[in-house]
Design an enzyme around this catalytic site. Structure first.
Site, PDB file in Angstrom:
ATOM      1  N   VAL A  90       0.836  -1.206   0.000  1.00  0.00           N
ATOM      2  CA  VAL A  90       0.000   0.000   0.000  1.00  0.00           C
ATOM      3  C   VAL A  90       0.868   1.253   0.000  1.00  0.00           C
ATOM      4  O   VAL A  90       0.622   2.210  -0.750  1.00  0.00           O
ATOM      5  CB  VAL A  90      -0.969  -0.004   1.197  1.00  0.00           C
ATOM      6  CG1 VAL A  90      -1.794   1.287   1.204  1.00  0.00           C
ATOM      7  CG2 VAL A  90      -1.894  -1.209   1.145  1.00  0.00           C
ATOM      8  N   CYS A  91       1.903   1.260   0.829  1.00  0.00           N
ATOM      9  CA  CYS A  91       2.799   2.420   0.900  1.00  0.00           C
ATOM     10  C   CYS A  91       3.479   2.678  -0.441  1.00  0.00           C
ATOM     11  O   CYS A  91       3.672   3.835  -0.841  1.00  0.00           O
ATOM     12  CB  CYS A  91       3.856   2.209   1.978  1.00  0.00           C
ATOM     13  SG  CYS A  91       3.177   1.990   3.635  1.00  0.00           S
ATOM     14  N   THR A  92       3.824   1.618  -1.134  1.00  0.00           N
ATOM     15  CA  THR A  92       4.477   1.776  -2.434  1.00  0.00           C
ATOM     16  C   THR A  92       3.544   2.447  -3.432  1.00  0.00           C
ATOM     17  O   THR A  92       3.958   3.334  -4.192  1.00  0.00           O
ATOM     18  CB  THR A  92       4.947   0.410  -2.960  1.00  0.00           C
ATOM     19  OG1 THR A  92       5.892  -0.148  -2.034  1.00  0.00           O
ATOM     20  CG2 THR A  92       5.615   0.543  -4.320  1.00  0.00           C
ATOM     21  N   VAL A  95       3.247   6.376  -2.268  1.00  0.00           N
ATOM     22  CA  VAL A  95       4.396   7.238  -2.548  1.00  0.00           C
ATOM     23  C   VAL A  95       4.615   7.347  -4.055  1.00  0.00           C
ATOM     24  O   VAL A  95       5.012   8.406  -4.560  1.00  0.00           O
ATOM     25  CB  VAL A  95       5.648   6.733  -1.806  1.00  0.00           C
ATOM     26  CG1 VAL A  95       6.858   7.596  -2.151  1.00  0.00           C
ATOM     27  CG2 VAL A  95       5.411   6.757  -0.298  1.00  0.00           C
TER      28      VAL A  95
END
Length: 261
Positions: A90-92, A95
């Protein structure tokens, strides 16, 4: 301010909780920029950040070197956002989306800065994946390596369970977003759980709304999008509204729509 702070320099600094609210930002700024080697966090010591609070200043290690937050922002708007961990799905996606949309933030005079509790070396390795996925040459904004959790504590970027572990090194930040204006005031706060990715279109939308309302003295209705009608505040009389906005549509005496300029 903390129950225990292990730093010779901090021992020479006066640390007292302010009795008056207007002194809080000054105390926070001193805390944020002082060198801290180790500490014991107490929830009762945590700054209370609200809309229109002064954004706490801090020094930090980032992927573009050491920065001072206020110096980095200059006279721009800012978006400070945290993510739970590098090399996670999810973070990838998040960002990568911020990196791809950086030109849109640039158009609005907004500087981005990311954060998680991994070190800068981890961020730099992860950025290679971000560039590949977002199809950009550079991410275009710094990512803070908040290994001591200083900024996470300052900006309350943790959930209730995470705060219990803030001192044992296992804490991960939640998905926080702070929109900060050129006067260093916090204008908007989003907090998402780790399981839910953010909406970058919504971040851009609220920045558009904030900048428009600041400029024109209007407010925006539910689901407002750029070019939609705006609302004239009830504090503005009809005569003042006609002089300032020209034509407007009165639904109720307190609900009047007009075109944005």
């Amino acid at each position: 301010m903390f129950s225990r702070i292990c730093s010779a320099q901090l021992k020479r600094t006066a640390w007292t909780l302010p009795k008056q609210a207007h002194l809080q930002s000054q105390t926070i700024k001193t805390f944020a920029t002082a060198p801290i080697l180790c500490k014991q966090f107490k929830q009762s010591d945590q700054p209370r950040l609200r809309i229109n609070s002064d954004a706490p200043n801090f020094d930090a290690d980032t992927t573009v070197g050491k920065i001072n937050f206020y110096d980095y922002l200059g006279d721009s708007w800012g978006v400070l956002f945290s993510h739970p961990a590098d090399f996670t799905p999810v973070c990838t996606t998040e960002v990568s989306a911020f990196a791809k949309l950086k030109p849109e933030f640039d158009k609005r005079n907004v500087k981005l800065i990311g954060l998680s509790v991994e070190d800068v070396e981890s961020h730099e390795k992860w950025i290679q994946d971000i560039k590949e996925i977002a199809k950009v040459k550079n991410v275009g904004f710094p990512i803070i390596g908040d290994t001591f959790r200083n900024v996470a504590f300052l900006y309350d970027m943790v959930d209730a369970e995470g705060f219990k572990n803030i001192n044992d090194g296992s804490l991960k930040t939640v998905r926080s977003v702070f929109v900060i204006d050129p006067k260093k005031k916090i204008r908007l706060i989003f907090t998402y759980p780790s399981t839910v990715g953010r909406n970058t279109s919504e971040v851009l939308r609220v920045i558009d709304a904030l900048q428009l309302t600041d400029k024109e003295g209007v407010v925006t209705p539910i689901n407002w999008q750029p070019a939609d009608d705006v609302i004239i505040p009830p504090s503005v009389s009809n005569d003042e509204a006609k002089a300032k906005f020209g034509q407007f549509n009165e639904i109720k005496p307190y609900l009047r729509f007009t075109k944005s300029k």
